[in-house]
Design a protein around this motif. Structure first.
Motif, PDB file in Angstrom:
ATOM      1  N   LEU A  71       0.925  -0.951   0.328  1.00 43.66           N
ATOM      2  CA  LEU A  71      -0.050  -0.342  -0.401  1.00 43.66           C
ATOM      3  C   LEU A  71       0.657   1.193  -0.277  1.00 43.66           C
ATOM      4  O   LEU A  71       0.533   2.194  -0.856  1.00 43.66           O
ATOM      5  CB  LEU A  71      -0.953   0.301   0.885  1.00 43.66           C
ATOM      6  N   CYS A  72       1.656   1.294   1.082  1.00 38.76           N
ATOM      7  CA  CYS A  72       2.906   2.744   1.331  1.00 38.76           C
ATOM      8  C   CYS A  72       3.754   2.694   0.079  1.00 38.76           C
ATOM      9  O   CYS A  72       4.034   3.538  -0.376  1.00 38.76           O
ATOM     10  CB  CYS A  72       3.549   2.828   2.291  1.00 38.76           C
ATOM     11  N   GLY A  73       4.007   1.771  -0.811  1.00 37.41           N
ATOM     12  CA  GLY A  73       4.679   1.747  -2.127  1.00 37.41           C
ATOM     13  C   GLY A  73       4.238   2.125  -2.912  1.00 37.41           C
ATOM     14  O   GLY A  73       4.936   2.649  -3.735  1.00 37.41           O
ATOM     15  N   ALA A  74       3.158   1.891  -3.076  1.00 37.87           N
ATOM     16  CA  ALA A  74       2.666   2.213  -4.079  1.00 37.87           C
ATOM     17  C   ALA A  74       1.851   3.854  -3.743  1.00 37.87           C
ATOM     18  O   ALA A  74       1.478   4.725  -5.159  1.00 37.87           O
ATOM     19  CB  ALA A  74       1.273   1.308  -4.484  1.00 37.87           C
ATOM     20  N   LEU A  75       1.622   4.085  -2.760  1.00 41.51           N
ATOM     21  CA  LEU A  75       0.583   5.639  -2.204  1.00 41.51           C
ATOM     22  C   LEU A  75       1.713   6.536  -2.687  1.00 41.51           C
ATOM     23  O   LEU A  75       1.264   7.429  -3.075  1.00 41.51           O
ATOM     24  CB  LEU A  75       0.058   5.262  -1.029  1.00 41.51           C
ATOM     25  N   THR A  76       2.824   6.053  -1.906  1.00 40.24           N
ATOM     26  CA  THR A  76       3.983   7.412  -1.997  1.00 40.24           C
ATOM     27  C   THR A  76       4.609   7.237  -3.287  1.00 40.24           C
ATOM     28  O   THR A  76       5.120   6.007  -3.876  1.00 40.24           O
ATOM     29  CB  THR A  76       5.269   6.550  -1.281  1.00 40.24           C
ATOM     30  N   THR A  77       5.519   8.505  -3.364  1.00 37.90           N
ATOM     31  CA  THR A  77       6.267   8.469  -4.561  1.00 37.90           C
ATOM     32  C   THR A  77       7.274   9.312  -4.412  1.00 37.90           C
ATOM     33  O   THR A  77       7.164  10.959  -4.369  1.00 37.90           O
ATOM     34  CB  THR A  77       4.589   8.628  -5.744  1.00 37.90           C
ATOM     35  N   TYR A  78       8.732   9.097  -4.682  1.00 43.75           N
ATOM     36  CA  TYR A  78       9.500   9.733  -4.992  1.00 43.75           C
ATOM     37  C   TYR A  78       9.614  10.349  -6.279  1.00 43.75           C
ATOM     38  O   TYR A  78       9.988  11.385  -6.695  1.00 43.75           O
ATOM     39  CB  TYR A  78      10.923   8.872  -4.361  1.00 43.75           C
ATOM     40  N   SER A  79       9.438   9.284  -7.421  1.00 40.73           N
ATOM     41  CA  SER A  79       9.630   9.994  -8.148  1.00 40.73           C
ATOM     42  C   SER A  79       8.785  11.366  -9.100  1.00 40.73           C
ATOM     43  O   SER A  79       9.127  11.523  -9.150  1.00 40.73           O
ATOM     44  CB  SER A  79       9.570   8.711 -10.001  1.00 40.73           C
ATOM     45  N   THR A  80       7.947  10.981  -8.242  1.00 44.27           N
ATOM     46  CA  THR A  80       6.994  12.297  -8.752  1.00 44.27           C
ATOM     47  C   THR A  80       6.460  13.704  -7.890  1.00 44.27           C
ATOM     48  O   THR A  80       7.073  14.884  -8.010  1.00 44.27           O
ATOM     49  CB  THR A  80       5.635  12.056  -7.864  1.00 44.27           C
ATOM     50  N   PHE A  81       7.248  13.039  -6.464  1.00 46.66           N
ATOM     51  CA  PHE A  81       8.207  14.370  -6.323  1.00 46.66           C
ATOM     52  C   PHE A  81       8.769  15.108  -6.677  1.00 46.66           C
ATOM     53  O   PHE A  81       9.193  16.248  -6.951  1.00 46.66           O
ATOM     54  CB  PHE A  81       8.498  14.259  -4.536  1.00 46.66           C
ATOM     55  N   SER A  82      10.289  14.491  -7.196  1.00 49.77           N
ATOM     56  CA  SER A  82      11.273  15.137  -7.848  1.00 49.77           C
ATOM     57  C   SER A  82      10.845  15.610  -8.805  1.00 49.77           C
ATOM     58  O   SER A  82      11.126  16.277  -9.888  1.00 49.77           O
ATOM     59  CB  SER A  82      12.404  13.634  -8.304  1.00 49.77           C
ATOM     60  N   TYR A  83      10.045  14.624 -10.128  1.00 48.82           N
ATOM     61  CA  TYR A  83       9.897  15.574 -11.198  1.00 48.82           C
ATOM     62  C   TYR A  83       8.903  16.898 -10.800  1.00 48.82           C
ATOM     63  O   TYR A  83       8.857  17.671 -11.879  1.00 48.82           O
ATOM     64  CB  TYR A  83       8.943  14.680 -11.815  1.00 48.82           C
ATOM     65  N   GLU A  84       7.413  16.205  -9.792  1.00 51.39           N
ATOM     66  CA  GLU A  84       7.091  17.904  -9.900  1.00 51.39           C
ATOM     67  C   GLU A  84       8.199  19.348  -9.056  1.00 51.39           C
ATOM     68  O   GLU A  84       7.772  19.836  -9.885  1.00 51.39           O
ATOM     69  CB  GLU A  84       6.369  17.754  -8.488  1.00 51.39           C
ATOM     70  N   THR A  85       9.075  18.754  -8.339  1.00 51.71           N
ATOM     71  CA  THR A  85      10.241  19.819  -8.040  1.00 51.71           C
ATOM     72  C   THR A  85      10.812  19.954  -9.596  1.00 51.71           C
ATOM     73  O   THR A  85      11.319  21.316  -9.202  1.00 51.71           O
ATOM     74  CB  THR A  85      10.651  19.085  -6.711  1.00 51.71           C
ATOM     75  N   LEU A  86      11.214  18.963  -9.795  1.00 51.48           N
ATOM     76  CA  LEU A  86      12.083  20.087 -10.668  1.00 51.48           C
ATOM     77  C   LEU A  86      11.370  20.829 -12.155  1.00 51.48           C
ATOM     78  O   LEU A  86      11.266  21.957 -12.204  1.00 51.48           O
ATOM     79  CB  LEU A  86      12.128  18.260 -12.005  1.00 51.48           C
ATOM     80  N   ARG A  87      10.065  20.432 -11.954  1.00 53.35           N
ATOM     81  CA  ARG A  87       8.789  21.559 -13.273  1.00 53.35           C
ATOM     82  C   ARG A  87       8.866  22.704 -12.377  1.00 53.35           C
ATOM     83  O   ARG A  87       8.958  23.625 -13.202  1.00 53.35           O
ATOM     84  CB  ARG A  87       7.498  20.930 -12.820  1.00 53.35           C
ATOM     85  N   LEU A  88       8.836  22.835 -11.348  1.00 51.06           N
ATOM     86  CA  LEU A  88       8.337  24.241 -10.545  1.00 51.06           C
ATOM     87  C   LEU A  88       9.855  24.565 -10.594  1.00 51.06           C
ATOM     88  O   LEU A  88       9.932  26.195 -10.809  1.00 51.06           O
ATOM     89  CB  LEU A  88       8.512  23.682  -8.910  1.00 51.06           C
ATOM     90  N   ALA A  89      11.196  24.108 -10.610  1.00 47.31           N
ATOM     91  CA  ALA A  89      11.965  24.519 -10.849  1.00 47.31           C
ATOM     92  C   ALA A  89      12.574  25.119 -12.038  1.00 47.31           C
ATOM     93  O   ALA A  89      13.080  26.696 -13.029  1.00 47.31           O
ATOM     94  CB  ALA A  89      13.531  24.053 -10.562  1.00 47.31           C
ATOM     95  N   GLU A  90      12.433  24.836 -13.314  1.00 44.83           N
ATOM     96  CA  GLU A  90      12.529  24.584 -14.491  1.00 44.83           C
ATOM     97  C   GLU A  90      11.085  25.908 -15.011  1.00 44.83           C
ATOM     98  O   GLU A  90      11.792  26.794 -15.803  1.00 44.83           O
ATOM     99  CB  GLU A  90      11.969  23.397 -14.941  1.00 44.83           C
ATOM    100  N   ASP A  91      10.274  25.913 -14.361  1.00 41.26           N
ATOM    101  CA  ASP A  91       8.774  26.684 -14.967  1.00 41.26           C
ATOM    102  C   ASP A  91       9.386  28.501 -13.660  1.00 41.26           C
ATOM    103  O   ASP A  91       8.451  29.633 -13.302  1.00 41.26           O
ATOM    104  CB  ASP A  91       7.695  26.429 -14.444  1.00 41.26           C
ATOM    105  N   GLY A  92      10.425  28.205 -13.410  1.00 41.95           N
ATOM    106  CA  GLY A  92      10.620  29.797 -12.290  1.00 41.95           C
ATOM    107  C   GLY A  92       9.926  29.791 -11.198  1.00 41.95           C
ATOM    108  O   GLY A  92      10.602  30.690 -10.330  1.00 41.95           O
ATOM    109  N   ALA A  93       9.537  28.604 -10.661  1.00 41.94           N
ATOM    110  CA  ALA A  93       9.242  28.656  -9.210  1.00 41.94           C
ATOM    111  C   ALA A  93      10.053  27.976  -7.957  1.00 41.94           C
ATOM    112  O   ALA A  93       9.581  26.934  -7.173  1.00 41.94           O
ATOM    113  CB  ALA A  93       7.772  28.432  -8.840  1.00 41.94           C
ATOM    114  N   ARG A  94      10.850  28.891  -8.264  1.00 36.79           N
ATOM    115  CA  ARG A  94      12.195  28.361  -7.706  1.00 36.79           C
ATOM    116  C   ARG A  94      11.791  28.110  -6.092  1.00 36.79           C
ATOM    117  O   ARG A  94      12.251  27.508  -5.542  1.00 36.79           O
ATOM    118  CB  ARG A  94      13.380  29.106  -7.727  1.00 36.79           C
ATOM    119  N   LEU A  95      11.027  29.006  -5.551  1.00 35.86           N
ATOM    120  CA  LEU A  95      10.932  28.762  -4.181  1.00 35.86           C
ATOM    121  C   LEU A  95       9.940  28.084  -4.018  1.00 35.86           C
ATOM    122  O   LEU A  95      10.503  27.628  -2.813  1.00 35.86           O
ATOM    123  CB  LEU A  95      10.471  31.012  -3.574  1.00 35.86           C
ATOM    124  N   PHE A  96       8.810  27.888  -4.626  1.00 42.42           N
ATOM    125  CA  PHE A  96       8.182  26.492  -4.536  1.00 42.42           C
ATOM    126  C   PHE A  96       8.280  25.553  -4.741  1.00 42.42           C
ATOM    127  O   PHE A  96       9.269  24.169  -3.266  1.00 42.42           O
ATOM    128  CB  PHE A  96       6.935  26.601  -5.215  1.00 42.42           C
TER     129      PHE A  96
END
Length: 124
Positions: A71-96
């Motif tokens: 359950l927790c292995g599928a519920l939690t997601t390091y890859s999505t966390f990493s992708y979303e953080t990278l996307r925020l930085a690339e889109d100029g939302a570095r503070l977020f």
């Protein structure tokens, strides 16, 4: 037989992550990835609770495989966390992006410690 428990937990965790992410994100009109943040922190809490319950004898290995690994292995997601953080930085939302990293680590560890503490209070 252990792999069946992991599969069943994963079959519940993956759609639960998707549905929870969508429900949380719909309520917040911001670029911050609240959905991923919430499911990751919730998963940390559950894993903390299990980490305290198993040695106390309140949960066995099958429960740990079903809920922890599956359950927790599928519920939690390091890859999505990493992708979303990278996307925020690339889109100029570095503070977020920075807030996402720091808040996720602090809240995740806090939730895990809270889960262990609750398990100790309940079963120690």
């Amino acid at each position: 037989m252990n792999w069946v428990l992991v599969i069943i937990g994963g079959m519940v965790g993956a759609p639960l992550r998707y549905l929870a992410d969508r429900a949380v994100q719909r309520r917040h009109d911001t670029v911050f990835p609240w959905g991923t943040f919430v499911v990751n922190v919730a998963g940390c809490f559950v894993l903390g609770l299990l980490s305290g319950a198993v040695p106390a004898g309140a949960a066995g290995s099958p429960v740990q495989l079903l809920l922890g690994t599956g359950l927790c292995g599928a519920l939690t997601t390091y890859s999505t966390f990493s992708y979303e953080t990278l996307r925020l930085a690339e889109d100029g939302a570095r503070l977020f992006a920075a807030v996402n990293v720091v808040a996720s680590v602090v809240a995740g560890l806090g939730a895990a410690f809270a889960g262990v503490s609750l398990a100790d209070a309940l079963w120690a």
